[in-house]
Scaffold this active site. Structure first.
Site, PDB file in Angstrom:
ATOM      1  N   THR A 165      12.570  -6.918 -10.821  1.00  0.00           N
ATOM      2  CA  THR A 165      11.787  -8.459 -10.983  1.00  0.00           C
ATOM      3  C   THR A 165      10.591  -8.727 -10.282  1.00  0.00           C
ATOM      4  O   THR A 165      10.835  -8.385  -8.832  1.00  0.00           O
ATOM      5  CB  THR A 165      12.859  -9.535 -10.733  1.00  0.00           C
ATOM      6  OG1 THR A 165      13.967  -9.205 -11.354  1.00  0.00           O
ATOM      7  CG2 THR A 165      12.352 -11.008 -10.862  1.00  0.00           C
ATOM      8  N   CYS A 189      -1.931  12.218  21.038  1.00  0.00           N
ATOM      9  CA  CYS A 189      -0.513  12.545  21.686  1.00  0.00           C
ATOM     10  C   CYS A 189      -0.691  13.480  22.804  1.00  0.00           C
ATOM     11  O   CYS A 189      -1.706  14.455  22.641  1.00  0.00           O
ATOM     12  CB  CYS A 189       0.038  13.309  20.408  1.00  0.00           C
ATOM     13  SG  CYS A 189      -0.040  12.508  18.930  1.00  0.00           S
ATOM     14  N   GLN A 245      -7.782  -0.560   3.492  1.00  0.00           N
ATOM     15  CA  GLN A 245      -8.472  -0.862   4.540  1.00  0.00           C
ATOM     16  C   GLN A 245      -9.759  -1.464   4.162  1.00  0.00           C
ATOM     17  O   GLN A 245     -10.613  -2.228   4.612  1.00  0.00           O
ATOM     18  CB  GLN A 245      -8.841  -0.018   5.713  1.00  0.00           C
ATOM     19  CG  GLN A 245      -7.635   0.184   6.677  1.00  0.00           C
ATOM     20  CD  GLN A 245      -7.187  -0.922   7.268  1.00  0.00           C
ATOM     21  OE1 GLN A 245      -7.829  -2.045   7.457  1.00  0.00           O
ATOM     22  NE2 GLN A 245      -5.909  -1.019   7.635  1.00  0.00           N
ATOM     23  N   GLY A 248       0.746  -1.134   0.026  1.00  0.00           N
ATOM     24  CA  GLY A 248      -0.174   0.175  -0.300  1.00  0.00           C
ATOM     25  C   GLY A 248       0.826   1.213  -0.015  1.00  0.00           C
ATOM     26  O   GLY A 248       0.525   2.104  -0.594  1.00  0.00           O
ATOM     27  N   THR A 249       1.884   1.078   0.704  1.00  0.00           N
ATOM     28  CA  THR A 249       2.673   2.456   0.697  1.00  0.00           C
ATOM     29  C   THR A 249       3.198   2.907  -0.512  1.00  0.00           C
ATOM     30  O   THR A 249       3.208   4.075  -0.851  1.00  0.00           O
ATOM     31  CB  THR A 249       3.894   2.291   1.896  1.00  0.00           C
ATOM     32  OG1 THR A 249       3.333   1.933   3.217  1.00  0.00           O
ATOM     33  CG2 THR A 249       4.749   3.515   2.165  1.00  0.00           C
ATOM     34  N   ALA A 262      -2.258  -6.825   0.019  1.00  0.00           N
ATOM     35  CA  ALA A 262      -2.712  -8.259   0.120  1.00  0.00           C
ATOM     36  C   ALA A 262      -2.685  -8.626   1.476  1.00  0.00           C
ATOM     37  O   ALA A 262      -3.623  -9.378   2.087  1.00  0.00           O
ATOM     38  CB  ALA A 262      -1.820  -9.385  -0.649  1.00  0.00           C
ATOM     39  N   HIS A 263      -1.634  -8.117   2.471  1.00  0.00           N
ATOM     40  CA  HIS A 263      -1.747  -8.588   3.637  1.00  0.00           C
ATOM     41  C   HIS A 263      -2.919  -7.958   4.593  1.00  0.00           C
ATOM     42  O   HIS A 263      -3.104  -8.591   5.825  1.00  0.00           O
ATOM     43  CB  HIS A 263      -0.438  -8.293   4.420  1.00  0.00           C
ATOM     44  CG  HIS A 263      -0.369  -6.724   4.814  1.00  0.00           C
ATOM     45  ND1 HIS A 263       0.092  -6.405   6.130  1.00  0.00           N
ATOM     46  CD2 HIS A 263       0.243  -5.620   4.070  1.00  0.00           C
ATOM     47  CE1 HIS A 263       0.216  -5.078   6.236  1.00  0.00           C
ATOM     48  NE2 HIS A 263       0.147  -4.749   4.898  1.00  0.00           N
ATOM     49  N   ASN A 315      -7.960   3.421   8.863  1.00  0.00           N
ATOM     50  CA  ASN A 315      -7.356   2.042   9.739  1.00  0.00           C
ATOM     51  C   ASN A 315      -7.410   2.400  11.201  1.00  0.00           C
ATOM     52  O   ASN A 315      -7.369   1.150  11.812  1.00  0.00           O
ATOM     53  CB  ASN A 315      -6.095   2.077   9.153  1.00  0.00           C
ATOM     54  CG  ASN A 315      -5.127   3.290   9.275  1.00  0.00           C
ATOM     55  OD1 ASN A 315      -5.413   4.343   8.868  1.00  0.00           O
ATOM     56  ND2 ASN A 315      -4.115   3.273   9.994  1.00  0.00           N
TER      57      ASN A 315
END
Ligand SMILES: Cc1ncc(COP(=O)(O)O)c(C=O)c1O
Length: 380
Positions: free
Chosen positions: A237, A329, A179, A71-72, A200-201, A151
């Site tokens: 590759t 924060c 997400q 995604g990044t 995919a993860h 997320n």
């Protein structure tokens, strides 16, 4: 009770059928897809079959699907390349985006490439569409980057409405759909969007593989230069077993989506109901408790302040529960959640994100709620 995994927005366990689909690519189909001999050509065909399958599920053309490392990279590619290739001078985003988007846009702004505007949010963290329109109206050459499902808090964006607004004002539209990919259907013949992404993860596939959809009308130049892979769009590759696993995971997700959604939604509803009735002082961050307007996979719970607040996640961990979160924060520090900070959640309140998958059970949810009740009774 075995250890309970409720951190599926961070990553998901792989589906056994995905692993089985990937194994032959490690054991025997090892050719380099760029090689012209039979070993290479076989693997090239496998990659193209995977691309076709993904494109089919998203109702688009295989020529618009580009594999990335996740995604990044897909977010970075869409943002950086569209700004440079389309002469974008202004970008609109929100303070609730994932860092893959926020840090990329902030970098481009720091480099002087764009002016960056943050769209206002309502008190539940939803995008103020009137303000979005004002920002679009007042600025030419704009890129809009707004995520589909958040997320941390799960808030959902109406992609159809934002896509239409972007078209009306001639803006480029990128959405971080990491997400929602494989949890909701994306029909790319219907959506007015230039770029969307998948990893995919997040849906029981392998880590380190994702894809970027690039609308044929919004062609960009490569982000990673090198060989001619991905039709000259991304050198390197190909991650062949990852690609096979990604396609398999998406196929499984699409074939069981309605059933899985019903199951997971019921788990989330049960947790909301039990927490609200059995514990005092519980709040839900963002619009997390709204089953219509938030991801069915995410519930972000804000617990009453206590002396043990800092130890809350650790306490869950020693009770065999894996979840994530933290708090907003504290002033002057950037440790904590930028999302909860933007929503003005008190840093004194510990927040936990529980995120579910098809593998979770009612028994697990009940065990977690029972543990939460006993932890909070002890700390009260
Ligand atoms: C909304 C969102 N965008 C982007 C990413 C980054 O994806 P990846 O880990 O595949 O690079 C994540 C993962 O945490 C995410 O939740």
């Amino acid at each position: 009770m075995n250890r309970i995994y409720l951190d599926n927005a961070a990553t998901t366990p792989m589906d056994r059928a995905v692993i089985d689909a990937m194994l032959p690519m490690m054991e025997s189909s090892f050719g380099n897809p760029s090689s012209i001999h039979t070993h290479g050509r076989e693997v090239r065909n496998t990659i193209e079959r995977a691309r076709k399958s993904i494109a089919g599920l998203l109702n688009t053309s295989p020529a618009e699907i580009f594999f990335t490392s996740g995604g990044t990279e897909a977010d970075n590619t869409a943002i950086v390349r569209s700004i440079e290739d389309f002469g974008i001078t202004h970008a609109i985003t929100s303070r609730l985006e994932h860092h893959a988007v926020l840090h990329t846009l902030e970098y481009m702004a720091k480099k002087g490439k764009i002016k960056l505007s943050y769209v206002e949010l309502d008190d539940k963290g939803h995008i103020d569409l009137t303000h979005l329109e004002v920002l679009l109206r007042d600025n030419p050459k704009t890129l809009v980057s707004l995520m589909h499902g958040n997320n941390e808090i799960g808030n959902l964006l109406d992609l159809n409405v934002v896509g239409q607004l972007c078209e009306d004002y001639g803006a480029i539209f990128h959405s971080d759909t990491v997400q929602t990919m494989a949890h909701y259907r994306h029909d790319l013949q219907q959506l007015k969007i230039d770029f969307l992404v998948g990893a995919a993860h997040k849906f029981h596939g392998p880590k380190g593989i994702g894809f970027l959809y690039i609308n044929a009308k919004s062609k960009i130049t490569p982000f990673i230069h090198g060989g001619s892979q991905e039709r000259n769009m991304r050198g390197g590759t190909e991650n062949v077993y990852g690609i096979v696993g990604l396609a398999k995971a998406l196929e499984i997700a699409y074939s069981g989506m309605d059933e899985h959604r019903k199951h997971v939604e019921a788990l989330k509803a049960r947790m909301i109901h039990r927490l609200s009735t059995e514990l005092d002082g519980i709040e839900f961050n963002g619009d997390s408790a709204n089953l219509e307007r938030s991801l069915y996979t995410v519930l972000n719970v804000s617990f009453p302040p206590s002396e043990e607040a800092d130890m809350f996640l650790f306490n869950l961990d020693i009770n065999k529960i894996s979840a994530s979160g933290g708090s907003a924060c504290t002033s002057g520090s950037d440790i904590g959640s930028h999302v909860l900070t933007a929503l003005n959640v008190s840093p004194e309140r510990p927040s936990v994100r529980f995120s579910f998958s098809k593998y979770n059970t009612v028994e697990e949810i009940d065990y977690v709620v029972d543990k939460l009740v006993s932890i909070l009774k002890v700390t009260a």
